[in-house]
Design an enzyme around this catalytic site. Structure first.
Site, PDB file in Angstrom:
ATOM      1  N   ALA A  17      14.187  16.634 -16.038  1.00  0.00           N
ATOM      2  CA  ALA A  17      13.096  15.847 -15.486  1.00  0.00           C
ATOM      3  C   ALA A  17      12.978  15.994 -13.978  1.00  0.00           C
ATOM      4  O   ALA A  17      11.887  15.799 -13.421  1.00  0.00           O
ATOM      5  CB  ALA A  17      13.288  14.378 -15.843  1.00  0.00           C
ATOM      6  N   GLY A  20      15.118  22.337 -12.645  1.00  0.00           N
ATOM      7  CA  GLY A  20      15.278  23.342 -13.692  1.00  0.00           C
ATOM      8  C   GLY A  20      16.222  24.430 -13.221  1.00  0.00           C
ATOM      9  O   GLY A  20      16.439  24.625 -12.021  1.00  0.00           O
ATOM     10  N   ASP A 240      17.254  19.165 -24.916  1.00  0.00           N
ATOM     11  CA  ASP A 240      18.427  19.356 -24.061  1.00  0.00           C
ATOM     12  C   ASP A 240      19.641  18.579 -24.554  1.00  0.00           C
ATOM     13  O   ASP A 240      20.778  19.065 -24.460  1.00  0.00           O
ATOM     14  CB  ASP A 240      18.115  19.032 -22.607  1.00  0.00           C
ATOM     15  N   ASN A 301      18.944   6.063 -26.802  1.00  0.00           N
ATOM     16  CA  ASN A 301      18.555   6.416 -25.441  1.00  0.00           C
ATOM     17  C   ASN A 301      18.826   5.227 -24.532  1.00  0.00           C
ATOM     18  O   ASN A 301      18.308   4.133 -24.758  1.00  0.00           O
ATOM     19  CB  ASN A 301      17.063   6.756 -25.376  1.00  0.00           C
TER      20      ASN A 301
END
Length: 498
Positions: A17, A20, A240, A301
């Site tokens: 987020a 990268g 991921d 989460n």
């Protein structure tokens, strides 16, 4: 490319987020070495009241990383992983319709509540087994203008969109599909009935591919741009977290372990042979997501280091190590927050003020300095992790003795030590690059570079781990005080009994 010489080379594109990476992995002698070739920033781009991902910018950076990889010699395969739930819509000709919305976009306000009221929690959870989160793909599609959905011919999750640009394959990999709240975990197929019940189209749902699927060679255009010849595109576990869990260094036959994929988000879970769709799992708002080799990731989460990241941005981006060192000098027993409070979800330079306001509203001392605020957040994250571990243990009916922390948070010694202390379980931290390692080794396994079923063995052989035994101080009544705080915010998590 000989096994005796250069080893087997694979490229992983890991999109988070906030940043990268493009990394080159070399498998040789039963070990994996990882070289990060290119790093680049990522984040939401505000446009006319919306929030979007700069997918074209990401594509430019990926091509640059692949050019760097081509300079290292032949590459057997490349695969992309990213965050979950966000998607692109393609028209008949494969052109992207509009932008790719960010899951933190304000467009989703109130949508989940309306969908849940219309369909009923039992129907949604019974079909998908997914945690109720306001940004799930189901609610994002419900927020779309009908004309945009009518024009769409293919929906691709973010890594699948990039695979399409790499080689032309229009498929969704299973682990990412399973996060959408549109996936039936028992059959491994889409659950279109939910979209149909909302009078939304289903024609754009693509075929589902398993992790390790060979999607084809790089397109001629990408070959020209990068200089990579003969490189295959292999879908890793494109979510991921699924890639990170694939690289959890649990020993063969080890039982009683859980994992925390620790970064911007904390994904706290256990690996099970199949989905757990019991009333207890629904009441605990646990999620059933697909893993590699037919496994299920039963998890929750939890807000992760996002709050610290946004506080740091508000303070002018001081060094993380200095922030954590300062927090370590603040004693335990201070103010706590519920890190899953919705107030902490949106980005903003007022994040420190939000933490302070939460403490004030709950009648606690207000943290003033960055060290005090970071300690408050980390202590609260450790409490929340301990609570979820207890829920997982109760729902699956099996004891949890060891917690494997993987990802960037594996470097946070203070947080990991407090998870061990507050949960009463041994924490094993590492590898930090679990997502990259899982991505690369799923590709290598599919290419025949490592034997089937040996991914975790290779991970254990490829780096050192740090162990944190429990036993640190837990002030009297601390766990109860945290639970009282969280009870006040549970209205959005409570499953309707209607």
């Amino acid at each position: 490319m000989s096994a005796e010489g250069q080893g087997s080379r694979h490229v992983a594109v890991d999109l988070g987020a906030s940043s990268g990476r493009v990394a080159l992995g070399t498998v040789q002698g039963g070990r994996l070495s990882v070289e990060i070739l290119h790093r680049f920033p990522n984040g939401g781009v505000p446009v006319r009241g919306g929030l979007y991902w700069d997918v074209l910018g990401l594509w430019r950076e990926i091509l640059h990383g692949l050019r760097l990889a081509s300079g290292r010699g032949p590459v057997a395969s490349v695969g992309v992983n990213s965050w979950a739930v966000d998607y692109g819509l393609l028209d008949d000709g494969g052109e992207l319709l509009g932008g790719v919305h960010h899951y933190r976009s304000a467009r989703l306000g109130g949508v989940m509540e309306r969908v849940r009221a219309r369909l009923g929690d039992g129907t949604i959870y019974g079909a998908t087994g997914i945690q109720f989160l306001p940004f799930n793909t189901l609610y994002q599609l419900a927020a779309e203008p009908p004309e945009r959905l009518a024009r769409a011919r293919t929906l691709l999750m973010v890594p699948d969109l990039l695979h399409f640009w790499l080689c032309g394959a229009r498929v969704t990999e299973r682990t990412n599909a399973s996060t959408t709240q549109l996936f039936e975990p028992r059959t491994g197929e889409w659950a279109p009935s939910l979209l149909e019940a909302l009078n939304l189209p289903t024609h754009f749902l693509p075929p589902i591919a398993l992790p390790g699927t060979d999607l084809g060679e790089l397109s001629p255009e990408v070959v020209r741009e990068t200089g990579l010849h003969g490189t295959r595109v292999i879908a890793p576990a494109t979510h991921d977290t699924a890639s990170a869990v694939a690289a959890v260094p649990a020993a063969a036959g080890e039982t009683g372990w859980a994992y925390v994929s620790s970064g911007t988000w904390s994904l706290v879970g256990v690996e099970t042979p199949g989905p757990v769709l019991t009333d207890a799992a629904c009441a605990a708002n646990l999620t059933n997501e697909a893993g590699v080799n037919g496994t299920t990731r039963l998890l929750k989460n939890v807000m992760g280091l996002w709050i610290v990241q946004e506080c740091r941005r508000a303070w002018g981006n001081p060094d993380f190590a200095a922030l954590y060192e300062g927090a370590g000098n603040v004693p335990a027993g201070g103010p706590l927050i519920d890190p899953d409070d919705a107030r902490f979800l949106p980005p903003g330079l007022d994040m420190p003020a939000r933490v302070q306001a939460s403490c004030a509203q709950t009648g606690q001392p207000v943290p003033r300095t960055p060290a005090e605020i970071v300690r408050c957040v980390l202590e609260s994250l450790a409490h929340r992790t301990a609570d979820v571990l207890e829920q997982l243990e109760a729902v699956q009916g099996q004891p949890i003795r060891t917690v494997h922390v993987v990802g960037g948070g594996a470097q946070n010694g203070l947080l990991n030590r407090r998870v061990a202390d507050l949960s009463g379980r041994t924490v094993v931290a590492g590898p930090v690059e679990a997502t990259l390692m899982g991505n690369l080794l799923v590709q290598a396994e599919a290419s025949g570079s490592v034997p089937r079923g040996s991914v975790r063995e290779v991970v254990r052989a490829s780096g050192a781990l740090t162990t944190f035994p429990p036993g640190g101080p837990v002030p009297a009544g601390e766990r109860e005080r945290f639970r009282e705080l969280t009870v006040r915010r549970r209205a959005d998590e409570v499953v309707s009994q209607d």
